[in-house]
Write a protein that holds these residues in place. Sequence first.
Motif, PDB file in Angstrom:
ATOM      1  N   LYS A   1       0.809  -1.223   0.000  1.00 29.58           N
ATOM      2  CA  LYS A   1       0.000   0.000   0.000  1.00 29.58           C
ATOM      3  C   LYS A   1       0.841   1.271   0.000  1.00 29.58           C
ATOM      4  O   LYS A   1       0.339   2.361  -0.276  1.00 29.58           O
ATOM      5  CB  LYS A   1      -0.933   0.004   1.214  1.00 29.58           C
ATOM      6  N   THR A   2       2.112   1.186   0.344  1.00 31.39           N
ATOM      7  CA  THR A   2       2.983   2.373   0.351  1.00 31.39           C
ATOM      8  C   THR A   2       3.143   2.886  -1.075  1.00 31.39           C
ATOM      9  O   THR A   2       3.524   2.127  -1.978  1.00 31.39           O
ATOM     10  CB  THR A   2       4.362   2.027   0.934  1.00 31.39           C
ATOM     11  N   PRO A   3       2.846   4.187  -1.350  1.00 33.66           N
ATOM     12  CA  PRO A   3       2.945   4.715  -2.714  1.00 33.66           C
ATOM     13  C   PRO A   3       4.366   4.555  -3.275  1.00 33.66           C
ATOM     14  O   PRO A   3       5.356   4.656  -2.557  1.00 33.66           O
ATOM     15  CB  PRO A   3       2.570   6.185  -2.558  1.00 33.66           C
ATOM     16  N   VAL A   4       4.418   4.295  -4.570  1.00 32.23           N
ATOM     17  CA  VAL A   4       5.696   4.173  -5.285  1.00 32.23           C
ATOM     18  C   VAL A   4       5.927   5.466  -6.062  1.00 32.23           C
ATOM     19  O   VAL A   4       5.093   5.841  -6.905  1.00 32.23           O
ATOM     20  CB  VAL A   4       5.679   2.958  -6.233  1.00 32.23           C
TER      21      VAL A   4
ATOM     22  N   GLN B   1      -0.507   3.295  -4.902  1.00 30.65           N
ATOM     23  CA  GLN B   1      -0.484   4.518  -5.694  1.00 30.65           C
ATOM     24  C   GLN B   1       0.855   4.628  -6.420  1.00 30.65           C
ATOM     25  O   GLN B   1       1.909   4.309  -5.859  1.00 30.65           O
ATOM     26  CB  GLN B   1      -0.685   5.758  -4.814  1.00 30.65           C
ATOM     27  N   LEU B   2       0.796   5.078  -7.675  1.00 29.45           N
ATOM     28  CA  LEU B   2       1.995   5.358  -8.458  1.00 29.45           C
ATOM     29  C   LEU B   2       2.103   6.864  -8.645  1.00 29.45           C
ATOM     30  O   LEU B   2       1.149   7.504  -9.109  1.00 29.45           O
ATOM     31  CB  LEU B   2       1.918   4.660  -9.822  1.00 29.45           C
ATOM     32  N   VAL B   3       3.247   7.442  -8.244  1.00 26.64           N
ATOM     33  CA  VAL B   3       3.488   8.877  -8.414  1.00 26.64           C
ATOM     34  C   VAL B   3       4.708   9.033  -9.313  1.00 26.64           C
ATOM     35  O   VAL B   3       5.817   8.579  -8.972  1.00 26.64           O
ATOM     36  CB  VAL B   3       3.732   9.579  -7.063  1.00 26.64           C
TER      37      VAL B   3
ATOM     38  N   TYR C   1      -4.750  -3.616 -12.389  1.00 25.72           N
ATOM     39  CA  TYR C   1      -5.513  -2.475 -12.938  1.00 25.72           C
ATOM     40  C   TYR C   1      -4.746  -1.178 -12.705  1.00 25.72           C
ATOM     41  O   TYR C   1      -4.034  -1.028 -11.699  1.00 25.72           O
ATOM     42  CB  TYR C   1      -6.878  -2.343 -12.250  1.00 25.72           C
ATOM     43  N   HIS C   2      -4.890  -0.254 -13.673  1.00 21.73           N
ATOM     44  CA  HIS C   2      -4.358   1.111 -13.515  1.00 21.73           C
ATOM     45  C   HIS C   2      -5.512   2.090 -13.713  1.00 21.73           C
ATOM     46  O   HIS C   2      -6.123   2.136 -14.781  1.00 21.73           O
ATOM     47  CB  HIS C   2      -3.245   1.386 -14.546  1.00 21.73           C
TER      48      HIS C   2
ATOM     49  N   SER D   1       0.697   8.632 -13.461  1.00 27.11           N
ATOM     50  CA  SER D   1       0.398   8.651 -12.024  1.00 27.11           C
ATOM     51  C   SER D   1      -1.054   8.217 -11.792  1.00 27.11           C
ATOM     52  O   SER D   1      -1.943   8.537 -12.580  1.00 27.11           O
ATOM     53  CB  SER D   1       0.607  10.054 -11.451  1.00 27.11           C
ATOM     54  N   GLY D   2      -1.286   7.461 -10.707  1.00 24.48           N
ATOM     55  CA  GLY D   2      -2.664   7.060 -10.407  1.00 24.48           C
ATOM     56  C   GLY D   2      -2.708   5.823  -9.533  1.00 24.48           C
ATOM     57  O   GLY D   2      -1.713   5.373  -8.971  1.00 24.48           O
ATOM     58  N   GLU D   3      -3.909   5.224  -9.448  1.00 29.70           N
ATOM     59  CA  GLU D   3      -4.147   4.079  -8.572  1.00 29.70           C
ATOM     60  C   GLU D   3      -3.774   2.779  -9.273  1.00 29.70           C
ATOM     61  O   GLU D   3      -4.121   2.555 -10.434  1.00 29.70           O
ATOM     62  CB  GLU D   3      -5.629   4.045  -8.173  1.00 29.70           C
ATOM     63  N   ILE D   4      -3.042   1.922  -8.548  1.00 29.30           N
ATOM     64  CA  ILE D   4      -2.715   0.568  -9.015  1.00 29.30           C
ATOM     65  C   ILE D   4      -3.502  -0.422  -8.154  1.00 29.30           C
ATOM     66  O   ILE D   4      -3.460  -0.348  -6.921  1.00 29.30           O
ATOM     67  CB  ILE D   4      -1.209   0.292  -8.912  1.00 29.30           C
TER      68      ILE D   4
END
Length: 800
Positions: A109-112, A189-191, A137-138, A170-173
């Motif tokens: 769950k830690t954003p990348v 989350q991908l940033v 999913y993205h 960037s967005g939800e994975i």
Amino acid sequence: MFDKSSDPGVHFHAGLSDCKAVIGEAAELECKVSSEDCVGVWYKDGEEIKSSEGLTISKDGTFHRLKIHKVTEEFAGKYKFEADGRKTEAEITVEDPPRFNAEDLKAFKTPVTVKKGHKATFNLAFIGREPIKIQWYHEGEELSEDANIKIEHSEGSSRLLLLKLQRKDSGEIKFKLKNEFGTVEALSQLVVLDKPTPPMGPLEIVEASSSAVEFKWRPPKDSGGSKILNYILERQQVGRNTWKKLGPIGPEAKYRDTDVDHGRRYCYRLRVETEMGISELMETEDIQAGTKAYPGPPSAPKVVSAFKDCITLSWSPPADTGGTGILGYNLEKRKKGSNLWGPVNPPNEMIRGKQFAVKDVVEGMEYEFHVSAINNSGAGEFSSPSEFVFARDPKKPPGKVSDFKVTDSTYTTISLSWTKPKDIEGVADEAKGYFVEIRLAENTEWDRCNLNAITMTSYTVKGMKSMGMYWVRVIAINEGGHGDPQELDNYHISMPPPVRPRFTDAKIKSFMVVRAGNSARFNINFEASPWPDVIWLKDGVPVSKKVTISNAEGTSQILIPSAERSDTGVYTIIVKNVVGQETISIEIRVTDEPKPPGPVELDENVHGTVTISWTESPDEKRDDRLHYMVTKRDSSKRTWNTIADRIFNNRFTACNIMPGREYQFRVYAKNDMGSSKPSESPKWLIPAKKEKFTVKVPESKACNLLCPPKFIVPLKMHTAPEGYECYMTCAIKGDPTPHVTWLRDNVSLNTNTNYLISNTCGVCSLLILRVGSKDTGEYKVVAENSLGRAESATKLTVRE
């Protein structure tokens, strides 16, 4: 499930319940017995089990428990607990849905966060029974492998590799697993970091004076995922080719440039700086330093107070200040009817505040005022003029209105009227207008119905809530302010004025005949206010559920589908409201064409007459309006003629029966729907005696035929419906021929034209064409001759 016997001993208060267990987790079965001393035995698939490694059997008072510490496939099966001959069973089903380790899930769950052009990896282990469907999913869209997306699966884990990432990625994975036992998801989350976009316009000029230029702009649309550190500015004097660096100015989107020359124009370039780099530039439009920019007009002055020697005014500053601060204001006045504006303050003494007391006024004169704002460039445009105001001491507010009342109302409106309040010198001045206010009973705030004061002493409030309970008041106003409100004595319910229920049909039928099997429908129109309660009764009791009642505004309909004879009765509608009630009744008769009467018999009681009698129709007992009609045919005419109708008994005497002719009679049963098929009599013939004509001189003998009156056929009891005929008959003999008198309640009817009386060959009859309640009573026939007197009496009962 469990068995429970009725004989004494141990029994179960709560049996075992089926259980779904997940592999690797704990599971427990529990039951409750009626005795703490009970000792029971546990079975699995029919074999006794005891506590062992991984399985604990325990007892706590009346509770017996079997606990599996860590479920595996071998624990699936049917379990049974047995005590004192009683048993209870349950089944443990072992499931293996997909699931994650808590620590692995927390790390996932830690954003990348990665830089533009770099790659990102998402990896998560799982357990669960194969086959497992794995999906990545993205932003809600399922991913599949391509040049920049790699998905790798290994036993118990899956990895997502994203290459050459851009800021827009960037967005939800989402990682989703599914097998036959369930579904599980994990989110991250991908940033993707990138350089910021340029600052955004339009440019807002705060100040453009001879000594400074101050302006603002909007931050960039996308900061690239990083915090804004600085804005970097450059300036160019219009007409030159060089740009002067003003350096980083910090993260605030605002700049004040004090190094400007009066009248020159300047252009600025702006860039955004973050830890990811510097954005492209935004170039501003030209800004001129020290141009003359006059302020816009202030608001129209408002009158704060007015006296005979002073009028105090206030206003709001202009929205457009001309780019510099407002230094003060000029105020001018004008008398009503004049075109000339005159200054209030001297030209060299501007008004510093936004309020001013004008003392240069003449008592009784009417004035208007306007104001202009002053900045570094000078005075701007004047405002719109104020309202006209008299230079005089304030008026007293008006008093309360009187005779406040409701003149009309509907479900959504109320019409009001009132009388103007009285003028009392020094206490209450003349009213110039009125405000009407209403308040729902459940609210505390009053709502004003008219935004502008009305001058008329009547008003109609619209848009009210139907049947709402409202308080209503009216307030008189003048230049001195608002008077005290005057309320209605009681709350008002929004509805038309009360009206006692009244039926509006010009002529309502009181009787209705319906053929059996058909539907009966009846509408009653009425008016009433408020809306009344509508009740239908049948013969004094509420109608059955079979009957459909439909009520709409001003009308009520009764519908009897597929009417039966049992639906016959008097239907009464009661319309009732708070003002009163009204009722009306309709008799509905459900009937059909009657069945024919039974066999017809003929009998000769008096020479020259035939008494026809018949068995009653099967419908006679259930139809009190059923009657009979008799027709006759003789051999001389061969046509059927009606000789009697509306007969309510089962007998009739036909007169004028001639010897030598053959007669036949038909009897019909009749009611409101029509007549039945006829019942025919046997043929009747009195042969004519044919003897050879001889003349015999009889011996002279004394012959005495004299006799007193005697009734051969007496009168019978009669019951007839109101409005129908009644036919009474009797037969008399006597010599000399008796004199016959008909009496009702001992009053002679022989000369009464309302009764048709006949006497043919000793058959006496009386016909009442239309029976009424007045005809009820005792009827008597008196026959008299020189040898004696005879009487026969009966009673007539009239049904309503």
